[in-house]
Design a protein around this motif. Structure first.
Motif, PDB file in Angstrom:
ATOM      1  N   ASP A 119       0.839  -1.193   0.000  1.00 39.24           N
ATOM      2  CA  ASP A 119       0.000   0.000   0.000  1.00 39.24           C
ATOM      3  C   ASP A 119       0.879   1.251   0.000  1.00 39.24           C
ATOM      4  N   VAL A 120       0.524   2.211  -0.824  1.00 36.31           N
ATOM      5  CA  VAL A 120       1.255   3.479  -0.877  1.00 36.31           C
ATOM      6  C   VAL A 120       0.244   4.596  -0.653  1.00 36.31           C
ATOM      7  N   TYR A 121       0.323   5.228   0.499  1.00 39.60           N
ATOM      8  CA  TYR A 121      -0.618   6.289   0.825  1.00 39.60           C
ATOM      9  C   TYR A 121       0.105   7.625   0.753  1.00 39.60           C
ATOM     10  N   GLY A 122      -0.323   8.460  -0.167  1.00 35.25           N
ATOM     11  CA  GLY A 122       0.325   9.758  -0.332  1.00 35.25           C
ATOM     12  C   GLY A 122      -0.206  10.468  -1.556  1.00 35.25           C
ATOM     13  N   ASP A 123       0.570  11.422  -2.057  1.00 36.25           N
ATOM     14  CA  ASP A 123       0.169  12.225  -3.214  1.00 36.25           C
ATOM     15  C   ASP A 123       1.107  11.978  -4.385  1.00 36.25           C
ATOM     16  N   SER A 124       0.534  11.992  -5.572  1.00 36.36           N
ATOM     17  CA  SER A 124       1.371  11.870  -6.770  1.00 36.36           C
ATOM     18  C   SER A 124       2.062  13.198  -7.038  1.00 36.36           C
ATOM     19  N   LEU A 125       3.183  13.129  -7.742  1.00 37.66           N
ATOM     20  CA  LEU A 125       3.867  14.353  -8.129  1.00 37.66           C
ATOM     21  C   LEU A 125       2.956  15.216  -8.992  1.00 37.66           C
ATOM     22  N   ARG A 126       2.118  14.606  -9.817  1.00 34.56           N
ATOM     23  CA  ARG A 126       1.175  15.369 -10.638  1.00 34.56           C
ATOM     24  C   ARG A 126       0.261  16.223  -9.754  1.00 34.56           C
ATOM     25  N   LYS A 127      -0.268  15.624  -8.687  1.00 36.48           N
ATOM     26  CA  LYS A 127      -1.160  16.376  -7.799  1.00 36.48           C
ATOM     27  C   LYS A 127      -0.406  17.510  -7.120  1.00 36.48           C
ATOM     28  N   ARG A 167       3.157   8.758 -12.136  1.00 38.23           N
ATOM     29  CA  ARG A 167       3.676   7.472 -11.684  1.00 38.23           C
ATOM     30  C   ARG A 167       4.658   7.612 -10.529  1.00 38.23           C
ATOM     31  N   ILE A 168       4.772   8.819  -9.996  1.00 36.26           N
ATOM     32  CA  ILE A 168       5.680   9.086  -8.880  1.00 36.26           C
ATOM     33  C   ILE A 168       4.843   9.505  -7.674  1.00 36.26           C
ATOM     34  N   ILE A 169       4.970   8.768  -6.571  1.00 39.10           N
ATOM     35  CA  ILE A 169       4.189   9.026  -5.365  1.00 39.10           C
ATOM     36  C   ILE A 169       5.122   9.412  -4.227  1.00 39.10           C
ATOM     37  N   PHE A 170       4.681  10.404  -3.436  1.00 42.11           N
ATOM     38  CA  PHE A 170       5.395  10.768  -2.217  1.00 42.11           C
ATOM     39  C   PHE A 170       4.537  10.341  -1.032  1.00 42.11           C
ATOM     40  N   THR A 171       5.099   9.493  -0.184  1.00 39.65           N
ATOM     41  CA  THR A 171       4.325   8.933   0.914  1.00 39.65           C
ATOM     42  C   THR A 171       3.963  10.007   1.939  1.00 39.65           C
ATOM     43  N   GLU A 172       2.827   9.777   2.598  1.00 41.34           N
ATOM     44  CA  GLU A 172       2.358  10.734   3.593  1.00 41.34           C
ATOM     45  C   GLU A 172       3.294  10.756   4.788  1.00 41.34           C
ATOM     46  N   ASN A 173       3.437  11.895   5.405  1.00 42.58           N
ATOM     47  CA  ASN A 173       4.261  12.123   6.596  1.00 42.58           C
ATOM     48  C   ASN A 173       5.764  12.110   6.278  1.00 42.58           C
ATOM     49  N   LEU A 177       9.872   8.859  -1.803  1.00 40.62           N
ATOM     50  CA  LEU A 177       9.427   8.704  -3.191  1.00 40.62           C
ATOM     51  C   LEU A 177       9.209   7.228  -3.507  1.00 40.62           C
ATOM     52  N   LYS A 178       8.108   6.948  -4.200  1.00 37.21           N
ATOM     53  CA  LYS A 178       7.814   5.596  -4.644  1.00 37.21           C
ATOM     54  C   LYS A 178       7.409   5.638  -6.113  1.00 37.21           C
ATOM     55  N   LEU A 179       8.043   4.810  -6.916  1.00 39.25           N
ATOM     56  CA  LEU A 179       7.702   4.677  -8.327  1.00 39.25           C
ATOM     57  C   LEU A 179       6.742   3.506  -8.458  1.00 39.25           C
ATOM     58  N   ILE A 180       5.551   3.740  -9.039  1.00 34.89           N
ATOM     59  CA  ILE A 180       4.502   2.718  -9.010  1.00 34.89           C
ATOM     60  C   ILE A 180       4.394   1.926 -10.305  1.00 34.89           C
ATOM     61  N   ASP A 181       5.107   2.304 -11.344  1.00 34.67           N
ATOM     62  CA  ASP A 181       5.005   1.590 -12.623  1.00 34.67           C
ATOM     63  C   ASP A 181       6.405   1.450 -13.179  1.00 34.67           C
ATOM     64  N   VAL A 182       7.036   0.298 -12.918  1.00 34.23           N
ATOM     65  CA  VAL A 182       8.473   0.192 -13.178  1.00 34.23           C
ATOM     66  C   VAL A 182       8.857  -0.787 -14.267  1.00 34.23           C
ATOM     67  N   GLY A 183       7.923  -1.495 -14.852  1.00 36.17           N
ATOM     68  CA  GLY A 183       8.328  -2.411 -15.910  1.00 36.17           C
ATOM     69  C   GLY A 183       7.298  -3.458 -16.229  1.00 36.17           C
ATOM     70  N   PHE A 184       7.224  -3.808 -17.503  1.00 35.66           N
ATOM     71  CA  PHE A 184       6.305  -4.860 -17.925  1.00 35.66           C
ATOM     72  C   PHE A 184       7.008  -5.928 -18.751  1.00 35.66           C
ATOM     73  N   ASP A 185       8.312  -5.765 -18.986  1.00 38.41           N
ATOM     74  CA  ASP A 185       9.081  -6.772 -19.712  1.00 38.41           C
ATOM     75  C   ASP A 185      10.547  -6.615 -19.335  1.00 38.41           C
ATOM     76  N   GLN A 186      11.313  -7.655 -19.607  1.00 36.67           N
ATOM     77  CA  GLN A 186      12.728  -7.650 -19.267  1.00 36.67           C
ATOM     78  C   GLN A 186      13.530  -8.215 -20.426  1.00 36.67           C
ATOM     79  N   LYS A 187      14.622  -7.545 -20.770  1.00 37.96           N
ATOM     80  CA  LYS A 187      15.471  -7.950 -21.888  1.00 37.96           C
ATOM     81  C   LYS A 187      16.863  -8.299 -21.389  1.00 37.96           C
TER      82      LYS A 187
END
Length: 279
Positions: A119-127, A167-173, A177-187
């Motif tokens: 769980d990541v509770y906080g605000d996105s950089l966009r917000k 896709r960048i979240i800053f946790t409350e308090n 920084l938490k990155l929430i979308d980091v990859g869908f494939d690996q090469k």
């Protein structure tokens, strides 16, 4: 109400809600899937939705987690089902403090197959940008934690969606920084174009954040502008990291080098003097 409808309990109002079989529960508030106690307080988070996924928060055995599942229009599509399973396989073994960790991949009543994450509770950089709430602390996290996460992603040769403030979240308090979308494939390796795109997108994110900060750092702005300039862009993430770290350490390093040089010169001078001759 059809006999095939499922009945869910809204955990806020206590009212029974009928949901057609195969459809996604409405994002009207927390609800409890019937016939079990494992999953409770499931709630849709529209502002976190991705191109192919809906994102939810929920409690599993009383612990808050986040769920990501295919949008209804993609469910049952073999290619889309394979995509979400592939993303789970790619991300499951990743471990970095600035990346949201994946815990499991399982069926959740009313939602279907879901990727389960911390769980990541906080605000996105966009917000934060839109509300003019970006502070020097957030900028510092972008300078250090986000670059560290990008370096880790590239070291593991992960193919991912473009870096964006959403896709960048800053946790409350604490404000980590938490990155929430980091990859869908690996090469086996990343092509230079992908590395260059990461650096360019990092520069765009940093510039947008600096523009929304009341006290922007001019040196960081110079680094960000170089990231988005194809002619001057850093060749790799290591060069970018050095440029960002030199923002604070360059002057100190110069002083240390000058001091050591002076000490070496003094020692050489003293050793070159002829020894005194005793009478």
């Amino acid at each position: 109400m059809s006999t095939d409808d499922k009945i869910y309990t809204d955990s806020t109002s206590g009212k029974k809600v009928a949901i057609a079989t195969g459809s996604t529960p409405p994002p009207t508030g927390p609800w409890n899937p019937p016939g079990q106690t494992k999953w409770t307080e499931v709630e849709h988070l529209p502002e976190w939705d991705e191109e192919f996924y809906h994102v939810y928060t929920a409690k599993k055995h009383g612990k808050w987690l986040m769920l990501k599942t295919l949008r209804p229009e993609f469910k049952g599509n073999p290619d889309m089902e394979a995509m979400i399973e592939k993303e789970f396989d790619v991300r499951y073994n990743l471990a970095h403090p600035a990346i949201v960790m994946i815990n499991d991949f399982e069926d959740v009543p009313g939602l279907g197959r879901c990727i389960i994450t911390d769980d990541v509770y906080g605000d996105s950089l966009r917000k934060l940008i839109e509300t003019h709430s970006v502070t020097p602390m957030h900028i510092e996290r972008l300078r250090s934690q986000l670059v560290s996460a990008l370096e880790y992603i590239q070291q593991n040769h992960l193919i991912h969606h473009p870096l964006r403030p959403e896709r960048i979240i800053f946790t409350e308090n604490i404000g980590n920084l938490k990155l929430i979308d980091v990859g869908f494939d690996q090469k086996s390796s990343l092509p230079p174009a992908d590395v260059s795109d990461d650096i360019n997108n990092y520069g765009l994110v940093l510039l947008e954040a600096l523009n929304a900060c009341e006290s922007p750092d001019p040196r960081l702005r110079h680094v960000a502008e170089r990231c988005v300039d194809p002619r001057r862009r850093y060749r790799n993430i290591q060069a970018l990291r050095l440029a960002l770290e030199n923002r604070r350490g360059n002057r100190l390093m110069l002083v240390i080098i000058l001091f050591l040089t002076a000490m070496v010169a003094l020692l050489m001078f003293l050793n070159s003097r002829p020894a005194a001759i005793n009478p």
